[in-house]
Design an enzyme around this catalytic site. Structure first.
Site, PDB file in Angstrom:
ATOM      1  N   ARG A   1       0.814  -1.211   0.000  1.00 21.94           N
ATOM      2  CA  ARG A   1       0.000   0.000   0.000  1.00 21.94           C
ATOM      3  C   ARG A   1       0.854   1.270   0.000  1.00 21.94           C
ATOM      4  O   ARG A   1       0.531   2.266  -0.642  1.00 21.94           O
ATOM      5  CB  ARG A   1      -0.893  -0.049   1.245  1.00 21.94           C
ATOM      6  CG  ARG A   1      -1.777   1.135   1.425  1.00 21.94           C
ATOM      7  CD  ARG A   1      -2.615   0.931   2.669  1.00 21.94           C
ATOM      8  NE  ARG A   1      -3.210   2.173   3.104  1.00 21.94           N
ATOM      9  CZ  ARG A   1      -4.346   2.653   2.647  1.00 21.94           C
ATOM     10  NH1 ARG A   1      -5.019   2.012   1.734  1.00 21.94           N
ATOM     11  NH2 ARG A   1      -4.822   3.799   3.092  1.00 21.94           N
TER      12      ARG A   1
ATOM     13  N   ARG B   1      -9.006  -0.271   3.844  1.00 19.85           N
ATOM     14  CA  ARG B   1      -7.937   0.707   3.670  1.00 19.85           C
ATOM     15  C   ARG B   1      -8.083   1.572   2.413  1.00 19.85           C
ATOM     16  O   ARG B   1      -7.285   1.470   1.468  1.00 19.85           O
ATOM     17  CB  ARG B   1      -6.573  -0.002   3.690  1.00 19.85           C
ATOM     18  CG  ARG B   1      -6.366  -0.793   4.956  1.00 19.85           C
ATOM     19  CD  ARG B   1      -5.003  -1.398   5.047  1.00 19.85           C
ATOM     20  NE  ARG B   1      -3.998  -0.435   5.450  1.00 19.85           N
ATOM     21  CZ  ARG B   1      -2.737  -0.755   5.725  1.00 19.85           C
ATOM     22  NH1 ARG B   1      -2.338  -1.982   5.622  1.00 19.85           N
ATOM     23  NH2 ARG B   1      -1.885   0.162   6.098  1.00 19.85           N
ATOM     24  N   PRO B   2      -9.084   2.442   2.404  1.00 17.63           N
ATOM     25  CA  PRO B   2      -9.259   3.309   1.234  1.00 17.63           C
ATOM     26  C   PRO B   2      -8.169   4.389   1.140  1.00 17.63           C
ATOM     27  O   PRO B   2      -7.356   4.536   2.049  1.00 17.63           O
ATOM     28  CB  PRO B   2     -10.625   3.958   1.488  1.00 17.63           C
ATOM     29  CG  PRO B   2     -10.839   3.869   2.956  1.00 17.63           C
ATOM     30  CD  PRO B   2     -10.074   2.682   3.451  1.00 17.63           C
ATOM     31  N   ILE B   3      -8.182   5.147   0.030  1.00 19.21           N
ATOM     32  CA  ILE B   3      -7.208   6.227  -0.144  1.00 19.21           C
ATOM     33  C   ILE B   3      -7.917   7.557  -0.369  1.00 19.21           C
ATOM     34  O   ILE B   3      -7.343   8.505  -0.889  1.00 19.21           O
ATOM     35  CB  ILE B   3      -6.253   5.934  -1.325  1.00 19.21           C
ATOM     36  CG1 ILE B   3      -7.057   5.424  -2.510  1.00 19.21           C
ATOM     37  CG2 ILE B   3      -5.146   4.975  -0.958  1.00 19.21           C
ATOM     38  CD1 ILE B   3      -6.369   5.615  -3.806  1.00 19.21           C
ATOM     39  N   ASP B   4      -9.201   7.600   0.048  1.00 22.06           N
ATOM     40  CA  ASP B   4      -9.994   8.805  -0.215  1.00 22.06           C
ATOM     41  C   ASP B   4      -9.369  10.065   0.399  1.00 22.06           C
ATOM     42  O   ASP B   4      -9.441  11.145  -0.181  1.00 22.06           O
ATOM     43  CB  ASP B   4     -11.429   8.603   0.307  1.00 22.06           C
ATOM     44  CG  ASP B   4     -11.466   8.218   1.776  1.00 22.06           C
ATOM     45  OD1 ASP B   4     -10.657   7.357   2.193  1.00 22.06           O
ATOM     46  OD2 ASP B   4     -12.284   8.770   2.523  1.00 22.06           O
TER      47      ASP B   4
ATOM     48  N   ARG C   1       8.453  -8.539   5.260  1.00 14.51           N
ATOM     49  CA  ARG C   1       8.087  -7.209   4.746  1.00 14.51           C
ATOM     50  C   ARG C   1       8.546  -6.118   5.697  1.00 14.51           C
ATOM     51  O   ARG C   1       8.906  -5.025   5.259  1.00 14.51           O
ATOM     52  CB  ARG C   1       6.559  -7.102   4.589  1.00 14.51           C
ATOM     53  CG  ARG C   1       6.016  -7.891   3.426  1.00 14.51           C
ATOM     54  CD  ARG C   1       4.549  -7.613   3.238  1.00 14.51           C
ATOM     55  NE  ARG C   1       4.334  -6.163   3.083  1.00 14.51           N
ATOM     56  CZ  ARG C   1       3.160  -5.592   2.920  1.00 14.51           C
ATOM     57  NH1 ARG C   1       2.082  -6.321   2.894  1.00 14.51           N
ATOM     58  NH2 ARG C   1       3.057  -4.293   2.791  1.00 14.51           N
TER      59      ARG C   1
ATOM     60  N   ASP D   1       0.107  -1.047  15.176  1.00 14.32           N
ATOM     61  CA  ASP D   1       1.160  -1.968  14.724  1.00 14.32           C
ATOM     62  C   ASP D   1       1.760  -2.791  15.861  1.00 14.32           C
ATOM     63  O   ASP D   1       2.617  -3.646  15.613  1.00 14.32           O
ATOM     64  CB  ASP D   1       2.276  -1.180  14.006  1.00 14.32           C
ATOM     65  CG  ASP D   1       1.866  -0.752  12.606  1.00 14.32           C
ATOM     66  OD1 ASP D   1       0.818  -1.224  12.123  1.00 14.32           O
ATOM     67  OD2 ASP D   1       2.585   0.055  11.993  1.00 14.32           O
TER      68      ASP D   1
HETATM   69  C1  UD1 Z   1       0.592   3.620   8.204  1.00 17.33           C
HETATM   70  C2  UD1 Z   1       1.669   2.616   8.504  1.00 17.33           C
HETATM   71  C3  UD1 Z   1       1.070   1.358   9.108  1.00 17.33           C
HETATM   72  C4  UD1 Z   1       0.226   1.706  10.312  1.00 17.33           C
HETATM   73  C5  UD1 Z   1      -0.787   2.802   9.981  1.00 17.33           C
HETATM   74  C6  UD1 Z   1      -1.526   3.310  11.203  1.00 17.33           C
HETATM   75  C7  UD1 Z   1       3.314   3.106   6.823  1.00 17.33           C
HETATM   76  C8  UD1 Z   1       4.027   2.680   5.592  1.00 17.33           C
HETATM   77  N1  UD1 Z   1       2.362   2.280   7.280  1.00 17.33           N
HETATM   78  O1  UD1 Z   1      -0.260   3.026   7.234  1.00 17.33           O
HETATM   79  O2  UD1 Z   1       2.133   0.492   9.487  1.00 17.33           O
HETATM   80  O3  UD1 Z   1      -0.477   0.576  10.747  1.00 17.33           O
HETATM   81  O4  UD1 Z   1      -0.111   3.930   9.391  1.00 17.33           O
HETATM   82  O5  UD1 Z   1      -0.650   3.761  12.165  1.00 17.33           O
HETATM   83  O6  UD1 Z   1       3.613   4.152   7.385  1.00 17.33           O
HETATM   84  N2  UD1 Z   1      -7.938   5.659   5.861  1.00 17.33           N
HETATM   85  C9  UD1 Z   1      -9.027   6.083   5.143  1.00 17.33           C
HETATM   86  N3  UD1 Z   1      -8.812   6.823   4.014  1.00 17.33           N
HETATM   87  C10 UD1 Z   1      -7.553   7.138   3.584  1.00 17.33           C
HETATM   88  C11 UD1 Z   1      -6.445   6.699   4.334  1.00 17.33           C
HETATM   89  C12 UD1 Z   1      -6.666   5.960   5.475  1.00 17.33           C
HETATM   90  O7  UD1 Z   1     -10.163   5.819   5.506  1.00 17.33           O
HETATM   91  O8  UD1 Z   1      -7.424   7.808   2.551  1.00 17.33           O
HETATM   92  C13 UD1 Z   1      -8.150   4.854   7.064  1.00 17.33           C
HETATM   93  C14 UD1 Z   1      -7.569   3.438   6.910  1.00 17.33           C
HETATM   94  O9  UD1 Z   1      -8.469   2.577   6.260  1.00 17.33           O
HETATM   95  C15 UD1 Z   1      -7.328   3.076   8.332  1.00 17.33           C
HETATM   96  C16 UD1 Z   1      -6.944   4.395   8.992  1.00 17.33           C
HETATM   97  O10 UD1 Z   1      -7.413   5.411   8.126  1.00 17.33           O
HETATM   98  O11 UD1 Z   1      -8.511   2.592   8.924  1.00 17.33           O
HETATM   99  C17 UD1 Z   1      -5.442   4.554   9.220  1.00 17.33           C
HETATM  100  O12 UD1 Z   1      -4.771   4.475   8.014  1.00 17.33           O
HETATM  101  P1  UD1 Z   1      -3.430   5.274   7.724  1.00 17.33           P
HETATM  102  O13 UD1 Z   1      -3.043   6.076   8.925  1.00 17.33           O
HETATM  103  O14 UD1 Z   1      -3.572   5.983   6.436  1.00 17.33           O
HETATM  104  O15 UD1 Z   1      -2.406   4.093   7.542  1.00 17.33           O
HETATM  105  P2  UD1 Z   1      -1.308   3.918   6.451  1.00 17.33           P
HETATM  106  O16 UD1 Z   1      -0.680   5.222   6.133  1.00 17.33           O
HETATM  107  O17 UD1 Z   1      -1.816   3.091   5.342  1.00 17.33           O
END
Ligand code: UD1
Length: 419
Positions: A93, A122-125, A398, A306
């Site tokens: 991701r 895990r969306p990217i919105d 990983r 984590d």
């Molecule tokens: C990063 C870490 C990961 C850690 C996570 C939370 C890295 C490479 N990975 O992942 O190890 O577990 O932070 O501390 O740094 N979300 C949305 N929309 C979005 C983005 C996120 O709804 O556009 C939600 C996700 O589904 C999740 C939550 O927000 O439920 C946290 O995600 P996020 O903080 O973005 O995690 P990552 O950056 O993917």
């Protein structure tokens, strides 16, 4: 697929050194794309996700040179493509973190929707919303995100949730816009601060990293720089739990005490003895059975998601009942079924898991389905009676650098068995 064979019930002893942070290395490697001149990055951990990110950079035309064990020079002047291949992006991701830099260099990016650990949708919105506030038009077509900007501009980005990745992607895009961008409800994770330091060295002005409001004043003329990545607080926390779960005596070296706050507090509640030895060393010892406690994962400085699985392994052996609530990811209890195979008693109710401590776990064959679940199974195996075989070791690779070698140096009986 490779697996670990672990003979448990041996207290770990000795000193172990923490490697560079995976979650800091990944965005910083992506951020190296923001300038045309090369950056040299030190203390990059040698693990699978980092190798994937380096391959993503190379797939875009960038030259990557390893200049020593854990140092790389990235030559972003060679960047020529805007579309990283699906085979790489779906593996991890965090590879979506190249989107901000691509938009900044070319005003365009075409990136497949990311994959990653199987821990919720895990969306990217939030990333996309952030980009659009800075002038990017975003559309989705056949599994690809297409971003296009005629003119990027500063702006105000409010994140509905303090997403680590969205904060980083927006910071990187903003770093090359010579106007002010404010990110409100930003993630406060130390890895975000590490990225901010890197971007500052490149020439961006960044205030407030580590708080919930980050102000970026970018520059069109960022320059490559030399930077040393912070150490991995999650790997450090995993070694602390390894000592506790085996009733060991381990010194963990290369830690930043300040970043381990919630992890060490919970360990102390569980009955683990923690001593701060020197600036970057802690001694972690455990005698007797762990005490039960409750844990709720939260964005930093709350308890890290984590570390949730690793603490569950420890609490499976506690005297009493613990409740673990996962608020960051919607489904991150894949380890429960596997821990149960080892004799754990855990009941999942929605976002909470009720862990009824047992006196012992027993070795058997289990399978890791994500990175931290894999770590939890290794920890449980270190404490279990008999032999455990942990399948799905690729997930562990990983995010951990030579985990089996490091644990073996503390006296663990662990070997990697390749097919
Ligand atoms: C990063 C870490 C990961 C850690 C996570 C939370 C890295 C490479 N990975 O992942 O190890 O577990 O932070 O501390 O740094 N979300 C949305 N929309 C979005 C983005 C996120 O709804 O556009 C939600 C996700 O589904 C999740 C939550 O927000 O439920 C946290 O995600 P996020 O903080 O973005 O995690 P990552 O950056 O993917």
């Amino acid at each position: 697929m490779a697996k670990f064979r672990i003979r448990g019930s041996q207290p770990l002893q000795g000193e172990i050194e923490v490697s560079g942070s995976k979650n800091a290395a990944l965005p910083i490697l992506a951020a190296a794309l923001l300038s045309e001149s090369p950056s040299t990055i030190h203390n990059v951990p040698d693990l699978l996700d980092v190798r994937t990110m380096l391959m993503v950079l190379e797939s875009l035309g960038v030259k990557v040179e390893r200049i020593g064990g854990r140092s790389y020079t990235i030559y972003p002047g060679f960047l020529k493509l805007i579309e990283p291949p699906y085979e790489l992006i779906r593996k991890m991701r965090a590879s979506f973190l190249v989107t901000g830099p691509l938009l900044s260099r070319f005003g365009r990016a075409q990136v497949p929707l990311p994959g990653g650990c199987a821990i919720g949708s895990r969306p990217i919105d939030l990333h996309l919303k952030g980009f659009s506030h800075l002038g990017v038009e975003v559309s989705m077509r056949s599994g690809y995100i297409e971003g296009w900007a005629r003119e990027l501009h500063g702006g105000e980005v409010y994140l509905d949730f303090p997403s680590v990745g969205a904060t980083e992607n927006v910071m990187m895009l903003a770093a090359t816009i010579p106007e002010e961008t404010v990110i409100a409800n930003a993630a406060r994770e130390p890895e975000v601060v590490d990225l901010a330091h890197f971007l500052s060295l490149m020439g961006a002005e960044i205030e407030g990293a580590g708080t919930d409001t980050i102000v970026v004043r970018g520059s069109k003329h960022l320059k490559g720089c030399e930077y040393r990545i912070m150490n991995d607080r999650i790997e450090a926390g995993t070694f602390c739990v390894a000592s506790a779960i085996t009733r060991g005596k381990v010194t963990v070296k290369g830690v930043d005490y300040a970043f381990l706050g919630s992890i060490l507090t919970k360990l102390e509640e569980i009955g683990v003895r923690i001593e701060k030895l020197e600036e970057d060393k802690i001694f972690v010892a455990m005698e007797g059975r762990p005490k039960a406690t409750n844990i709720k994962t939260m964005p930093y400085p709350g308890f890290p998601t984590d570390m949730q699985a690793q603490f569950m392994a420890l609490l499976c052996l506690a005297d009493g009942v613990s409740v673990i609530t996962e608020t960051v990811f919607e489904s991150r209890f894949a380890h429960v079924g596997e821990l149960e195979r080892m004799g754990a008693k855990v009941q999942v109710e929605g976002r909470s898991a009720v862990v009824v401590g047992v006196e012992k776990l027993t070795g058997t064959e289990v399978t890791a389905t994500d990175l931290r679940a894999g770590a939890a199974l290794v920890l449980a195996a270190l404490a279990a009676e008999g032999i455990t075989e942990v399948n799905g070791v690729t997930h562990v690779d990983r995010g951990y650098e030579r985990l089996e070698e490091k644990l073996a140096s503390l006296g663990a009986s662990i070997e990697r068995i390749s097919d």
